[in-house]
Design a protein around this motif. Structure first.
Motif, PDB file in Angstrom:
ATOM      1  N   ARG A 177       0.078   0.399   5.730  1.00  0.00           N
ATOM      2  CA  ARG A 177       0.906  -0.948   6.238  1.00  0.00           C
ATOM      3  C   ARG A 177       0.185  -1.935   5.588  1.00  0.00           C
ATOM      4  NH1 ARG A 177       1.120  -2.093  12.515  1.00  0.00           N
ATOM      5  NH2 ARG A 177       1.094  -4.210  11.406  1.00  0.00           N
ATOM      6  N   TRP A 178      -0.987  -2.001   5.583  1.00  0.00           N
ATOM      7  CA  TRP A 178      -1.855  -2.888   4.828  1.00  0.00           C
ATOM      8  C   TRP A 178      -1.432  -2.850   3.208  1.00  0.00           C
ATOM      9  CZ3 TRP A 178      -5.260  -2.330   0.696  1.00  0.00           C
ATOM     10  CH2 TRP A 178      -5.792  -3.415   0.025  1.00  0.00           C
ATOM     11  N   PHE A 179      -1.360  -2.046   2.555  1.00  0.00           N
ATOM     12  CA  PHE A 179      -1.128  -1.578   1.487  1.00  0.00           C
ATOM     13  C   PHE A 179       0.320  -2.329   0.908  1.00  0.00           C
ATOM     14  CE2 PHE A 179       0.299   1.168  -2.269  1.00  0.00           C
ATOM     15  CZ  PHE A 179      -0.659   0.758  -3.329  1.00  0.00           C
ATOM     16  N   GLN A 180       1.258  -1.971   1.712  1.00  0.00           N
ATOM     17  CA  GLN A 180       2.590  -2.503   1.526  1.00  0.00           C
ATOM     18  C   GLN A 180       2.535  -4.089   1.596  1.00  0.00           C
ATOM     19  OE1 GLN A 180       5.036  -0.610   4.486  1.00  0.00           O
ATOM     20  NE2 GLN A 180       4.747   1.432   3.551  1.00  0.00           N
ATOM     21  N   GLY A 181       1.913  -4.450   2.448  1.00  0.00           N
ATOM     22  CA  GLY A 181       2.108  -5.925   2.546  1.00  0.00           C
ATOM     23  C   GLY A 181       0.989  -6.625   1.718  1.00  0.00           C
ATOM     24  N   HIS A 182       0.071  -6.196   1.140  1.00  0.00           N
ATOM     25  CA  HIS A 182      -0.700  -6.615   0.007  1.00  0.00           C
ATOM     26  C   HIS A 182       0.023  -6.603  -1.110  1.00  0.00           C
ATOM     27  CE1 HIS A 182      -4.357  -8.069  -1.844  1.00  0.00           C
ATOM     28  NE2 HIS A 182      -4.584  -7.063  -2.682  1.00  0.00           N
ATOM     29  N   LEU A 183       0.606  -5.572  -1.611  1.00  0.00           N
ATOM     30  CA  LEU A 183       1.546  -5.533  -2.866  1.00  0.00           C
ATOM     31  C   LEU A 183       2.647  -6.673  -2.785  1.00  0.00           C
ATOM     32  CD1 LEU A 183       1.588  -1.743  -3.854  1.00  0.00           C
ATOM     33  CD2 LEU A 183       0.302  -3.755  -4.681  1.00  0.00           C
ATOM     34  N   GLN A 184       3.300  -6.959  -1.812  1.00  0.00           N
ATOM     35  CA  GLN A 184       4.301  -7.808  -1.470  1.00  0.00           C
ATOM     36  C   GLN A 184       3.891  -9.053  -1.933  1.00  0.00           C
ATOM     37  OE1 GLN A 184       7.655  -6.730  -0.986  1.00  0.00           O
ATOM     38  NE2 GLN A 184       8.062  -8.878  -1.385  1.00  0.00           N
ATOM     39  N   ARG A 185       2.664  -9.382  -1.227  1.00  0.00           N
ATOM     40  CA  ARG A 185       2.275 -10.688  -1.505  1.00  0.00           C
ATOM     41  C   ARG A 185       1.771 -10.966  -3.101  1.00  0.00           C
ATOM     42  NH1 ARG A 185      -0.070  -9.411   3.290  1.00  0.00           N
ATOM     43  NH2 ARG A 185      -2.082  -8.582   2.456  1.00  0.00           N
ATOM     44  N   CYS A 186       1.650  -9.948  -3.598  1.00  0.00           N
ATOM     45  CA  CYS A 186       0.966 -10.222  -5.015  1.00  0.00           C
ATOM     46  C   CYS A 186       2.295 -10.282  -5.987  1.00  0.00           C
ATOM     47  CB  CYS A 186       0.112  -9.240  -5.474  1.00  0.00           C
ATOM     48  SG  CYS A 186      -1.388  -9.258  -4.621  1.00  0.00           S
ATOM     49  N   LEU A 187       3.410  -9.945  -5.340  1.00  0.00           N
ATOM     50  CA  LEU A 187       4.625  -9.503  -6.099  1.00  0.00           C
ATOM     51  C   LEU A 187       5.205 -10.806  -6.945  1.00  0.00           C
ATOM     52  CD1 LEU A 187       6.418  -7.185  -7.062  1.00  0.00           C
ATOM     53  CD2 LEU A 187       7.901  -7.733  -5.450  1.00  0.00           C
ATOM     54  N   VAL A 231      -1.576  -4.131 -10.211  1.00  0.00           N
ATOM     55  CA  VAL A 231      -2.801  -3.612  -9.769  1.00  0.00           C
ATOM     56  C   VAL A 231      -3.691  -4.632  -9.947  1.00  0.00           C
ATOM     57  CG1 VAL A 231      -4.446  -1.916  -9.898  1.00  0.00           C
ATOM     58  CG2 VAL A 231      -2.086  -1.151  -9.723  1.00  0.00           C
ATOM     59  N   ARG A 232      -3.726  -5.094 -11.376  1.00  0.00           N
ATOM     60  CA  ARG A 232      -4.729  -5.921 -11.470  1.00  0.00           C
ATOM     61  C   ARG A 232      -4.644  -7.235 -10.546  1.00  0.00           C
ATOM     62  NH1 ARG A 232      -3.248  -7.274 -16.379  1.00  0.00           N
ATOM     63  NH2 ARG A 232      -4.181  -5.294 -17.155  1.00  0.00           N
ATOM     64  N   ALA A 233      -3.365  -8.045 -10.499  1.00  0.00           N
ATOM     65  CA  ALA A 233      -3.037  -8.975  -9.548  1.00  0.00           C
ATOM     66  C   ALA A 233      -3.644  -8.652  -8.126  1.00  0.00           C
ATOM     67  CB  ALA A 233      -1.764  -9.351  -9.632  1.00  0.00           C
ATOM     68  N   ALA A 234      -3.277  -7.464  -7.651  1.00  0.00           N
ATOM     69  CA  ALA A 234      -3.455  -7.247  -6.117  1.00  0.00           C
ATOM     70  C   ALA A 234      -5.149  -7.106  -6.092  1.00  0.00           C
ATOM     71  CB  ALA A 234      -2.989  -5.729  -6.062  1.00  0.00           C
ATOM     72  N   LYS A 235      -5.816  -6.421  -7.219  1.00  0.00           N
ATOM     73  CA  LYS A 235      -7.412  -6.523  -7.131  1.00  0.00           C
ATOM     74  C   LYS A 235      -7.851  -7.851  -6.859  1.00  0.00           C
ATOM     75  CE  LYS A 235     -11.211  -4.780  -9.408  1.00  0.00           C
ATOM     76  NZ  LYS A 235     -12.028  -4.297 -10.652  1.00  0.00           N
ATOM     77  N   ARG A 293       2.623  -0.529 -18.339  1.00  0.00           N
ATOM     78  CA  ARG A 293       2.291  -1.836 -18.366  1.00  0.00           C
ATOM     79  C   ARG A 293       2.415  -2.480 -16.994  1.00  0.00           C
ATOM     80  NH1 ARG A 293       4.103  -1.125 -23.880  1.00  0.00           N
ATOM     81  NH2 ARG A 293       6.076  -1.310 -23.266  1.00  0.00           N
ATOM     82  N   VAL A 294       3.583  -2.420 -16.486  1.00  0.00           N
ATOM     83  CA  VAL A 294       4.026  -3.450 -15.322  1.00  0.00           C
ATOM     84  C   VAL A 294       3.175  -2.919 -14.282  1.00  0.00           C
ATOM     85  CG1 VAL A 294       5.976  -3.411 -13.636  1.00  0.00           C
ATOM     86  CG2 VAL A 294       6.494  -3.232 -15.971  1.00  0.00           C
TER      87      VAL A 294
END
Length: 516
Positions: free
Chosen positions: A244-254, A131-135, A125-126
């Motif tokens: 690096r892009w993936f890490q930053g992108h997830l951090q922005r959506c957290l 993933v939904r928010a990051a997409k 669930r988490v």
């Protein structure tokens, strides 16, 4: 019945002791009454003379009763243990070994299905929310953006029913969406000592090459400048830049996800340089009955089709090396899960093959407690969980699956140890899927795997290291009960390394400033 026999044996010998003592006292009583009319001096002498045999006899009877009761209790206890471990296990060292292995698995390795099920559901669930928010945040007009596909793939031992100790670590593949026409290219120029398509850690590796013609470089120039590197005249997708892009992108959506999930759990994101980010989940006690802190590795994956993925290789050697940065490792976890499902259907309902894998992983970890560096680290790499799983699959496909019934746990576990020992001595353990044409027809392999060159998982280790690993493996198996008794105590368990808490750095994003 075994429990009642043991209780009868424990109660029998005190009763027998009391009965014998009472009978002896009754036999001595008439002699005491016959001597009552004699003189006082003679009576005292007779009492002293009679008391010594009485004490000696009582002590002798007590000793015999104790020995007899102990012998009966041991025999009944052994019979009860044999009945508990199953018919046919017998007495002696074999029964003791099976009892030690069974107890080790039950107390320290086996996971509660209830706790594991709740943990997997909560992780799902988490991760789905993140993933939904990051997409949604990564969607950009046009085909130039690097974005998430919107789904995730559960992989690893927690989802293959052979995870040990605690359901607190999970692996999840997060597929990415790339520009079209990137072609996988197995590498054949990785340097001395590495065969075709063989990279660090004996992993099959390849590059993702961008087309050189048809206007692709000009049309996708922003993408190539942000995420590609040049290597020997080829434009290859950089795993380091994508990570690096993936890490930053997830951090922005957290932040948005943390707000929506604040009633369920507390979440945070951490990352070590060159490694996938880790999502830390601490469920709220009033939401999840199993209040366990969990760590989820979110691995960015490049889809190849047919449930095959490419993932970034773990860093080895100097950071930022051009060859290392342009390589991707092949992940065939979905094929492994399909094979496990097929084996479950074909094997007996009480098959012990996954239990054997769990016990062998547990023994490997116990033996590591007493090893010194540098071999301690080599021991874990040589007998990695993937190597153990590959050896188990290979052995399962050789013989009749009926032989893996629970009754033959010790025999099958010994077969697995001996098979792995032979592989280490021969320095050969082939990848199960790459170039393997002997798999069952029911396990359909993608064309990419069938046409790939075979890969030896032990090719990157030298002979002395593999010989030492084979010797230590045999020692571990022969001394398994002793290792379980000594090193499975809590004070001997080596603490796990603390998770990296490095803050995720911002990376190039896919907004209009970078890609337009």
């Amino acid at each position: 019945p075994a429990v009642s026999d043991s209780l009868d044996a424990r109660v029998l010998w005190p009763l027998a002791t009391c009965l014998c003592t009472a009978l002896l006292c009754l036999c001595q009583a008439p002699r005491g009454r016959a001597a009552a009319g004699e003189e006082e001096e003679e009576e005292e002498g007779a009492a002293e003379a009679g008391s010594v045999p009485l004490l000696k006899g009582s002590a002798l009877l007590l000793l015999l009763a104790v020995l007899l009761g102990s012998l009966l209790a041991r025999c009944c206890g052994s019979a009860g243990g044999a009945q508990r471990h199953g018919a046919g296990s017998g007495w002696g060292p074999a029964a003791a070994r099976r009892g030690a292995l069974e107890g080790f698995h039950a107390r320290q390795l086996r996971l509660s299905p209830h706790v594991l099920g709740h943990s997997k559901a909560h992780v799902g669930r988490v991760v789905a929310e993140l993933v939904r928010a990051a997409k949604a945040q990564g969607l950009q007009p046009g085909p130039l953006a690097l974005s998430l596909r919107g789904d995730f793939v559960r992989i690893g031992s927690a989802y293959e029913q052979h995870k040990v100790r605690s359901p607190d670590c999970f692996d999840v593949l997060v597929p990415l969406r790339l520009p079209p026409r990137l072609e996988p290219e197995p590498r054949r120029d990785l340097g001395p000592g590495l065969g075709p398509g063989l990279g660090p850690g004996a992993a099959f590796v390849c590059g993702l090459r961008a087309p050189a013609g048809s206007g692709w470089p000009r049309r996708y120039r922003p993408f190539t400048e942000a995420f590609c590197v040049e290597l020997q005249g080829r434009c290859l997708l950089s795993s380091a830049l994508v990570l690096r892009w993936f890490q930053g992108h997830l951090q922005r959506c957290l932040g948005a996800v943390r707000y929506r999930l604040q009633e369920r759990c507390r979440i945070s994101l951490s990352a070590c340089p060159g490694r996938p980010p880790t999502l830390h989940i601490l469920p709220c006690s009033d939401y999840v009955c199993c209040h366990i802190s969990m760590a989820v590795r979110l691995i960015p994956a490049i889809p190849l089709g047919d449930a095959l993925y490419l993932t970034a290789l773990p860093p080895e050697g100097p950071q930022g090396a051009p060859v290392q940065e342009a390589l991707w490792g092949l992940n065939a976890s979905r094929q492994e899960q399909r094979l496990l499902s097929w084996l479950k259907e074909q094997a007996p309902a009480s098959s012990c093959h996954l239990k054997c894998l769990q016990i062998l992983k547990g023994l490997r970890d116990l033996r590591r407690q007493s090893l010194e560096e540098p071999f301690c680290s080599q021991w874990g790499r040589v007998l990695s969980s993937y190597v153990l799983k590959t050896a188990l699959f290979s052995l399962l496909l050789q013989g009749p699956l009926e032989a893996w019934d629970e009754r033959f746990l010790v025999e099958r576990l010994e077969d697995l140890v001996m098979y792995l020992r032979d592989c280490l001595r021969k320095q050969v353990l082939m990848h199960l899927f790459l170039g393997n044409t002997s798999l069952p027809e029911a396990v359909a392999l993608p064309r990419f795997l069938k046409e790939a060159a075979p890969v030896n998982l032990l090719a990157t280790f030298d002979g002395p290291t593999l010989d030492m690993a084979a010797f230590q493996l045999l020692y571990t198996w022969s001394q398994a009960p002793h290792l379980i008794r000594v090193y499975s105590r809590r004070r001997y368990l080596r603490p796990m390394p603390a998770p990296c808490r490095v803050k995720v750095q911002s990376a190039p994003s896919n907004d209009s400033r970078n890609l337009s």
